[in-house]
Write a protein that holds these residues in place. Structure first.
Motif, PDB file in Angstrom:
ATOM      1  N   MET A  98      12.715  19.761  19.755  1.00  0.00           N
ATOM      2  CA  MET A  98      11.425  18.963  19.557  1.00  0.00           C
ATOM      3  C   MET A  98      11.369  17.566  19.044  1.00  0.00           C
ATOM      4  O   MET A  98      11.944  17.340  17.832  1.00  0.00           O
ATOM      5  N   LEU A  99      10.968  16.778  19.599  1.00  0.00           N
ATOM      6  CA  LEU A  99      11.069  15.126  19.166  1.00  0.00           C
ATOM      7  C   LEU A  99       9.663  15.203  18.515  1.00  0.00           C
ATOM      8  O   LEU A  99       8.585  15.883  18.583  1.00  0.00           O
ATOM      9  N   ILE A 100       9.817  14.214  17.324  1.00  0.00           N
ATOM     10  CA  ILE A 100       8.659  13.741  16.483  1.00  0.00           C
ATOM     11  C   ILE A 100       8.490  12.410  16.559  1.00  0.00           C
ATOM     12  O   ILE A 100       9.170  11.392  16.454  1.00  0.00           O
ATOM     13  N   ASP A 101       7.005  12.036  16.929  1.00  0.00           N
ATOM     14  CA  ASP A 101       6.578  10.591  16.907  1.00  0.00           C
ATOM     15  C   ASP A 101       6.100  10.433  15.495  1.00  0.00           C
ATOM     16  O   ASP A 101       5.393  10.944  14.792  1.00  0.00           O
ATOM     17  N   ASN A 102       6.586   9.110  15.054  1.00  0.00           N
ATOM     18  CA  ASN A 102       5.935   8.379  13.923  1.00  0.00           C
ATOM     19  C   ASN A 102       5.153   7.451  14.099  1.00  0.00           C
ATOM     20  O   ASN A 102       5.425   6.403  14.550  1.00  0.00           O
ATOM     21  N   CYS A 103       4.055   7.741  13.673  1.00  0.00           N
ATOM     22  CA  CYS A 103       3.016   6.826  13.638  1.00  0.00           C
ATOM     23  C   CYS A 103       2.234   6.713  12.364  1.00  0.00           C
ATOM     24  O   CYS A 103       2.039   7.718  11.624  1.00  0.00           O
ATOM     25  N   ALA A 104       1.822   5.511  11.932  1.00  0.00           N
ATOM     26  CA  ALA A 104       0.749   5.167  10.442  1.00  0.00           C
ATOM     27  C   ALA A 104       0.323   4.049  10.644  1.00  0.00           C
ATOM     28  O   ALA A 104       0.642   2.806  10.423  1.00  0.00           O
ATOM     29  N   SER A 105      -0.727   4.342  11.181  1.00  0.00           N
ATOM     30  CA  SER A 105      -1.857   3.067  11.729  1.00  0.00           C
ATOM     31  C   SER A 105      -0.749   2.238  12.713  1.00  0.00           C
ATOM     32  O   SER A 105      -0.813   1.064  12.551  1.00  0.00           O
ATOM     33  N   GLY A 123       0.795  -1.317   0.065  1.00  0.00           N
ATOM     34  CA  GLY A 123       0.076  -0.037  -0.031  1.00  0.00           C
ATOM     35  C   GLY A 123       0.886   1.360  -0.046  1.00  0.00           C
ATOM     36  O   GLY A 123       0.199   2.356   0.069  1.00  0.00           O
ATOM     37  N   GLY A 124       2.103   1.396  -0.088  1.00  0.00           N
ATOM     38  CA  GLY A 124       3.091   2.344  -0.062  1.00  0.00           C
ATOM     39  C   GLY A 124       3.362   2.839   1.325  1.00  0.00           C
ATOM     40  O   GLY A 124       4.137   3.998   1.266  1.00  0.00           O
ATOM     41  N   ARG A 125       3.045   2.300   2.430  1.00  0.00           N
ATOM     42  CA  ARG A 125       3.713   2.290   3.468  1.00  0.00           C
ATOM     43  C   ARG A 125       5.032   1.263   3.913  1.00  0.00           C
ATOM     44  O   ARG A 125       4.647  -0.145   3.674  1.00  0.00           O
ATOM     45  N   PRO A 126       5.957   1.762   4.410  1.00  0.00           N
ATOM     46  CA  PRO A 126       6.976   0.593   4.106  1.00  0.00           C
ATOM     47  C   PRO A 126       7.265  -0.524   4.960  1.00  0.00           C
ATOM     48  O   PRO A 126       7.992  -1.565   4.779  1.00  0.00           O
ATOM     49  N   THR A 127       6.716  -0.472   6.204  1.00  0.00           N
ATOM     50  CA  THR A 127       6.313  -1.411   7.064  1.00  0.00           C
ATOM     51  C   THR A 127       5.168  -2.004   7.208  1.00  0.00           C
ATOM     52  O   THR A 127       4.621  -2.406   8.498  1.00  0.00           O
ATOM     53  N   SER A 128       4.502  -2.052   6.300  1.00  0.00           N
ATOM     54  CA  SER A 128       3.051  -2.756   6.191  1.00  0.00           C
ATOM     55  C   SER A 128       3.086  -3.998   5.792  1.00  0.00           C
ATOM     56  O   SER A 128       3.314  -4.017   4.462  1.00  0.00           O
ATOM     57  N   GLY A 129       2.553  -5.075   6.244  1.00  0.00           N
ATOM     58  CA  GLY A 129       2.328  -6.577   5.815  1.00  0.00           C
ATOM     59  C   GLY A 129       3.003  -7.310   6.550  1.00  0.00           C
ATOM     60  O   GLY A 129       3.428  -7.226   7.694  1.00  0.00           O
ATOM     61  N   THR A 130       2.737  -8.832   6.249  1.00  0.00           N
ATOM     62  CA  THR A 130       3.111 -10.051   6.871  1.00  0.00           C
ATOM     63  C   THR A 130       3.858 -11.069   6.051  1.00  0.00           C
ATOM     64  O   THR A 130       3.562 -11.228   4.880  1.00  0.00           O
ATOM     65  N   ILE A 169       2.361  16.024  24.381  1.00  0.00           N
ATOM     66  CA  ILE A 169       2.372  15.296  22.937  1.00  0.00           C
ATOM     67  C   ILE A 169       0.878  15.873  22.387  1.00  0.00           C
ATOM     68  O   ILE A 169       0.000  15.726  23.166  1.00  0.00           O
ATOM     69  N   VAL A 170       0.714  16.129  21.340  1.00  0.00           N
ATOM     70  CA  VAL A 170      -0.273  16.443  20.429  1.00  0.00           C
ATOM     71  C   VAL A 170      -0.150  15.695  19.208  1.00  0.00           C
ATOM     72  O   VAL A 170       0.536  15.744  18.611  1.00  0.00           O
ATOM     73  N   TRP A 171      -1.404  15.086  18.824  1.00  0.00           N
ATOM     74  CA  TRP A 171      -1.684  13.983  17.679  1.00  0.00           C
ATOM     75  C   TRP A 171      -1.981  15.146  16.546  1.00  0.00           C
ATOM     76  O   TRP A 171      -2.659  16.154  16.606  1.00  0.00           O
ATOM     77  N   HIS A 172      -1.351  14.910  15.379  1.00  0.00           N
ATOM     78  CA  HIS A 172      -1.841  15.501  14.032  1.00  0.00           C
ATOM     79  C   HIS A 172      -1.851  14.607  12.787  1.00  0.00           C
ATOM     80  O   HIS A 172      -1.089  13.431  12.827  1.00  0.00           O
ATOM     81  N   GLU A 173      -2.692  14.570  11.797  1.00  0.00           N
ATOM     82  CA  GLU A 173      -2.692  13.840  10.655  1.00  0.00           C
ATOM     83  C   GLU A 173      -3.149  14.861   9.482  1.00  0.00           C
ATOM     84  O   GLU A 173      -4.078  14.803   8.988  1.00  0.00           O
ATOM     85  N   LEU A 174      -2.095  15.360   9.266  1.00  0.00           N
ATOM     86  CA  LEU A 174      -2.322  16.578   7.913  1.00  0.00           C
ATOM     87  C   LEU A 174      -2.475  15.818   6.603  1.00  0.00           C
ATOM     88  O   LEU A 174      -2.867  16.385   5.703  1.00  0.00           O
ATOM     89  N   GLU A 175      -1.673  14.567   6.638  1.00  0.00           N
ATOM     90  CA  GLU A 175      -1.533  13.959   5.100  1.00  0.00           C
ATOM     91  C   GLU A 175      -2.902  13.378   4.670  1.00  0.00           C
ATOM     92  O   GLU A 175      -2.951  13.034   3.704  1.00  0.00           O
ATOM     93  N   ARG A 176      -3.989  13.271   5.606  1.00  0.00           N
ATOM     94  CA  ARG A 176      -5.294  12.642   4.962  1.00  0.00           C
ATOM     95  C   ARG A 176      -6.286  13.528   5.527  1.00  0.00           C
ATOM     96  O   ARG A 176      -6.301  14.359   6.471  1.00  0.00           O
ATOM     97  N   CYS A 177      -7.253  13.630   4.522  1.00  0.00           N
ATOM     98  CA  CYS A 177      -8.710  14.504   4.809  1.00  0.00           C
ATOM     99  C   CYS A 177     -10.115  13.779   4.223  1.00  0.00           C
ATOM    100  O   CYS A 177      -9.695  12.879   3.494  1.00  0.00           O
ATOM    101  N   ARG A 178     -10.959  14.130   4.942  1.00  0.00           N
ATOM    102  CA  ARG A 178     -12.390  13.319   4.634  1.00  0.00           C
ATOM    103  C   ARG A 178     -13.274  14.726   3.963  1.00  0.00           C
ATOM    104  O   ARG A 178     -12.946  15.659   4.363  1.00  0.00           O
ATOM    105  N   PHE A 237      -0.821   8.666  10.079  1.00  0.00           N
ATOM    106  CA  PHE A 237      -0.780   8.407   8.679  1.00  0.00           C
ATOM    107  C   PHE A 237      -1.756   7.261   8.438  1.00  0.00           C
ATOM    108  O   PHE A 237      -1.094   6.095   8.268  1.00  0.00           O
ATOM    109  N   ASN A 238      -3.027   7.291   8.430  1.00  0.00           N
ATOM    110  CA  ASN A 238      -3.880   6.141   8.484  1.00  0.00           C
ATOM    111  C   ASN A 238      -4.691   5.931   7.042  1.00  0.00           C
ATOM    112  O   ASN A 238      -4.353   6.533   6.169  1.00  0.00           O
ATOM    113  N   TYR A 239      -5.322   4.765   7.228  1.00  0.00           N
ATOM    114  CA  TYR A 239      -6.014   4.041   6.189  1.00  0.00           C
ATOM    115  C   TYR A 239      -5.295   3.180   5.179  1.00  0.00           C
ATOM    116  O   TYR A 239      -4.444   2.587   5.853  1.00  0.00           O
ATOM    117  N   LEU A 240      -5.544   3.041   4.090  1.00  0.00           N
ATOM    118  CA  LEU A 240      -5.054   2.100   3.097  1.00  0.00           C
ATOM    119  C   LEU A 240      -3.578   2.353   2.502  1.00  0.00           C
ATOM    120  O   LEU A 240      -2.820   1.541   2.102  1.00  0.00           O
TER     121      LEU A 240
END
Length: 619
Positions: free
Chosen positions: A413-420, A80-87, A306-315, A370-373
Motif C-alpha cells: 500500500m502506498l501512503i500519501d503525505n499531505c499537510a495543508s 509552526g512545527g511542520r518542516p516545509t512550511s514557510g517562505t 484513495i481515501v483521505w484521513h486526518e487522525l492527527e487533528r480533532c475538533r 495534517f491541517n491548521y497551524l
C-alpha cells in the motif's frame, strides 16, 4: 550509513539513559556540526527553496551567496512545527525558508545536505577565515518572527535530562558530495538516489505515475458528497471514455475529506464542516453501504482507490475530542487539538483505527493529512521544566513509527503525505510516502508549473490538481501525478470541446508519464512575477528520450523562446514531435539541440508548448 551506489552518507544521533536515575542535562543538541571546503575556496552559493504557504510561488527556488566576511552566517528554519512550511524572506541573516534541503555549491563541486525531521528544525551556515562553510543544525523549539539577529542557539535547541530507560534521537542528516559541471547535474544524481533509496517501493517497484479523479475537489462541499454522486461521476467519466474499463487513463478514484459523521451541532452545508474530524465512522446517511461500495465499483472500472484521513487533528463535539482529551496535546487553539503521537494509548488507538478503516473501506492508498497551524505551540506547552523538546521528539518518533507500522502490515500500500498541501516534505516523511498534493494552491496553471520548477530538483513523486478548461492549464499540471476533477459535472456539464481537451491531455500524459521520475533540467529562469517564459525538461539519464515543457504566461510579452535541452548525446540524432503538430516530426542532432536549440513562438497567450524527443538513430 553509506550507500554503495551513490556518494551519499546519512546519520542519526541517538542518546539513551541506561541508568536507574535521571541523567545529566543534555543541552544544545546538534544533529549536524561539520565543515565543508578548504583553504582558498571560492565563494559559496546555497541553492535552496521556499517551503509552502499555499500560494502560487510555493517552492520558489533561491540562490543565496554566503558573505565572504568570516563569521557572517545564514539561519534557516521552518514555521509552526511542520518542516516545509514557510517562505524565504529578504532578511540578510535569517532567511527562514521552510525548506530543509540545501545544495552548497563552490563551483564544480559541493555538497547537498538535507534534514529529515517532521517537526521544527534550524540550520546555520557560516563562513570561516579559511573559506570553509560550517553547518550546524538540529531540532529546535522556537518559531518566528524573530527580533534582532538570532543565531541557531536562540531557536531553542533541545535541552533536557533523560529519565531512566529513556532514549531520544535527533533529525536524520543526509549528505551527498558532488563534482560536476554544475549544480543541476548534482541534483539529478540526488533525484536518482531519492527515487531508488528514499521513495517507498511497494512490491519492490517504483511508485507508478498516477492520474486520479473523483467526485469533489474543493469547489463542491465535501460533506454533501453521497454514494449516488460518486457513481454519477464514475458514469460520466466512463461515458466519455476516460476510465480504464473503456480505454481511458484516469486510473485512481479519490474519496476526499468529509465522508465521516459530523457533530450534531455542525451543519453539513457549511463549506468548512469537513474540518470537524474526530468521528472516524462513515456517514451511513450519505454512504448507506459504506465506502467499500464505492471503492469496489472503482476497482470494477479498472481503477485503484484513495481515501483521505486526518487522525492527527480533532475538533469539539467529536468522539476523539470529547472522549479522550488525555490523548490530545495541551495548548494552542482549543478549536483544533492534535493527537499526541508520543502517548502510547493514543498511538495504539490510531494504529487500530486506521487498520479498521482500511479493512472496512477498501482503499489501495492511505492519504494522511495534517491541517491548521501546526503543533509547535502544543509541544512546547506540554514540555515540563528541564525537558525542553521532549514532547516534540516523542511526537515525531511516534508519527514515523505509525507510518512504519502501516507499511509493515501493508507492504503493497502506498501512503500519501499531505499537510495543508506540501508542508511535511522532509526526507524522513518522504522515505515513507509520496506527494499527491504538493500545495493547497490548486487549479492554478501558473502556480502548478512554477511549483514543478522549484520542487522537481529535490523531490521525484509529486503533483497537483488541474484546472481542466484549456490545454495550457492541463499541460501546466502534468507531472508524476496528474489530477483531474470536474466538480461541476452535474450542475454545469462540460461541453464536447471541454471533454475533448481532457481526453487529449490524459492521452498526452500517458505517452510521457514515465519521464517525470527521470532527470530534471530547468531550461529557463524562475520568474516570480509570472510574466516571462518558463521551461523545463524531464528525461532519461542516458539521453534516450524525454519531454520538454515551455510556457508563455498570459502576460508574457516576448514572442519566442529558445529551448536548449540538456543531457543529450551530441552525436545522436533525435526525433522531435510537437504535441500540437504530431505529424510534423523533425530530426535534429543532439549537438544542435543543446547548442542552437529549438525556437518556439506560439501566437496566442497563454500557451503551453509540449515536445517529445527520442533518439532516432537507435531502435
Amino acid at each position: 550509513m553509506t550507500y554503495a551506489d551513490f556518494p551519499v552518507v546519512e546519520w542519526t544521533v541517538h542518546f539513551e539513559n541506561t541508568g536507574s536515575e535521571n541523567a545529566p542535562t543534555l543541552s544544545e543538541v546538534l544533529a549536524i556540526d561539520t565543515s565543508l571546503g578548504g583553504a582558498a575556496a571560492p565563494s559559496w552559493t546555497i541553492h535552496t527553496n521556499s517551503g509552502s504557504t499555499a500560494v502560487a510561488t510555493d517552492f520558489e527556488p533561491a540562490d543565496l551567496t554566503l558573505s565572504p566576511t568570516p563569521g557572517d552566517y545564514l539561519l534557516f528554519t521552518t514555521e509552526g512545527g511542520r518542516p516545509t512550511s514557510g517562505t524565504l524572506s529578504a532578511d540578510p541573516k535569517v532567511p527562514g525558508g521552510g525548506w530543509p534541503y540545501f545544495n552548497l555549491d563552490r563551483g564544480g563541486q559541493g555538497a547537498i545536505v538535507a534534514l529529515g525531521w517532521p517537526g521544527q528544525w534550524g540550520l546555520q551556515t557560516e563562513l570561516d577565515s579559511l573559506g570553509r562553510v560550517r553547518l550546524t543544525g538540529g531540532m529546535t523549539n522556537v518559531d518566528g518572527p524573530f527580533s534582532g539577529t538570532p543565531v541557531l542557539r536562540d531557536l531553542g535547541l533541545t535541552r533536557m535530562h533523560l529519565e531512566p530507560g529513556e532514549s531520544i534521537r535527533t533529525p536524520l542528516i543526509v549528505t551527498m558530495a558532488w563534482r560536476a559541471d554544475d549544480w543541476i547535474d548534482a541534483q539529478n544524481v540526488w533525484r536518482q538516489w531519492f527515487l531508488r533509496h528514499n521513495t517507498p517501493r511497494p512490491g519492490g517497484n517504483n511508485p507508478p505515475p498516477m492520474c486520479p479523479t473523483g467526485s469533489v475537489c474543493g469547489s463542491y462541499n465535501f460533506t454533501l458528497v453521497t454514494t449516488e454522486r460518486e457513481f454519477d461521476f464514475m458514469d460520466g467519466y466512463r461515458r466519455e471514455g476516460l476510465l480504464p474499463s473503456v480505454g481511458g487513463h484516469l486510473d485512481w478514484w479519490w474519496i476526499d475529506a468529509g465522508w465521516y459523521t459530523l457533530p450534531d451541532a455542525v451543519d453539513p452545508h457549511d463549506v468548512t464542516a469537513w474540518q470537524y474530524t474526530g468521528n472516524w465512522e462513515v456517514d451511513r446517511v450519505r454512504y448507506p453501504n459504506g465506502l467499500k461500495e464505492v471503492t469496489d465499483r472503482a476497482r470494477a472500472e479498472g481503477m485503484s482507490t484513495i481515501v483521505w484521513h486526518e487522525l492527527e487533528r480533532c475538533r469539539p463535539g467529536t468522539w476523539l475530542y470529547e472522549t479522550h482529551p488525555e490523548w490530545l496535546l495541551p495548548g494552542g487553539d482549543p478549536e483544533h487539538r492534535y493527537l499526541d503521537w508520543g502517548n502510547p494509548d493514543a498511538y495504539d488507538w490510531a494504529v487500530a483505527t486506521v487498520h479498521r478503516l482500511i479493512e472496512e473501506n477498501g482503499p489501495d492508498l492511505y492519504r494522511q493529512d495534517f491541517n491548521y497551524l501546526g503543533p509547535l505551540a502544543n509541544w512546547n506547552a506540554a514540555d515540563t521544566d528541564g525537558r525542553r523538546g521532549a514532547t516534540q521528539i516523542r511526537y515525531v518518533v511516534g508519527f514515523l513509527a505509525f507510518l512504519d507500522e502501516l507499511r509493515r502490515c501493508r507492504p503493497d500500500m502506498l501512503i500519501d503525505n499531505c499537510a495543508s498541501g506540501g508542508r511535511r516534505l522532509d526526507v524522513e516523511s518522504l522515505r515513507r510516502s509520496v506527494v499527491m498534493s504538493q500545495s493547497d494552491n490548486v487549479r492554478d496553471p501558473q502556480g502548478a508549473h512554477s511549483q514543478h520548477f522549484g520542487l522537481s530538483p529535490w523531490v521525484v513523486c509529486h503533483g497537483t490538481s488541474a484546472r481542466t478548461d484549456s490545454a495550457y492549464a492541463l499541460r501546466s499540471t502534468m507531472n508524476w501525478l496528474f489530477e483531474i476533477h470536474i466538480d461541476e459535472m452535474l450542475t454545469a456539464p462540460p461541453t464536447d470541446e471541454h471533454w475533448g481537451l481532457i481526453r487529449a491531455a490524459t492521452e498526452e500524459w500517458s505517452v510521457v508519464k514515465g519521464h517525470y521520475s527521470e532527470d530534471f533540467y530547468p531550461l529557463s529562469g524562475y520568474d516570480r512575477a509570472m510574466t516571462g517564459w518558463l521551461a523545463y525538461q524531464y528525461g532519461a539519464a542516458d539521453g534516450a528520450a524525454g519531454v520538454l515543457h515551455c510556457f508563455a504566461r498570459p502576460d508574457t510579452p516576448q514572442e519566442e523562446f529558445v529551448l536548449r535541452p540538456r543531457g543529450l548525446i551530441a552525436a545522436a540524432t533525435y526525433s522531435i514531435v510537437d504535441f500540437d503538430d504530431p505529424g510534423g516530426e523533425r530530426k535534429v542532432s543532439g549537438h544542435d539541440l543543446m547548442s542552437v536549440g529549438l525556437e518556439v513562438a506560439p501566437t496566442h497567450r497563454p500557451a503551453a508548448v509540449m515536445l517529445r524527443y527520442q533518439r532516432a538513430d537507435v531502435r
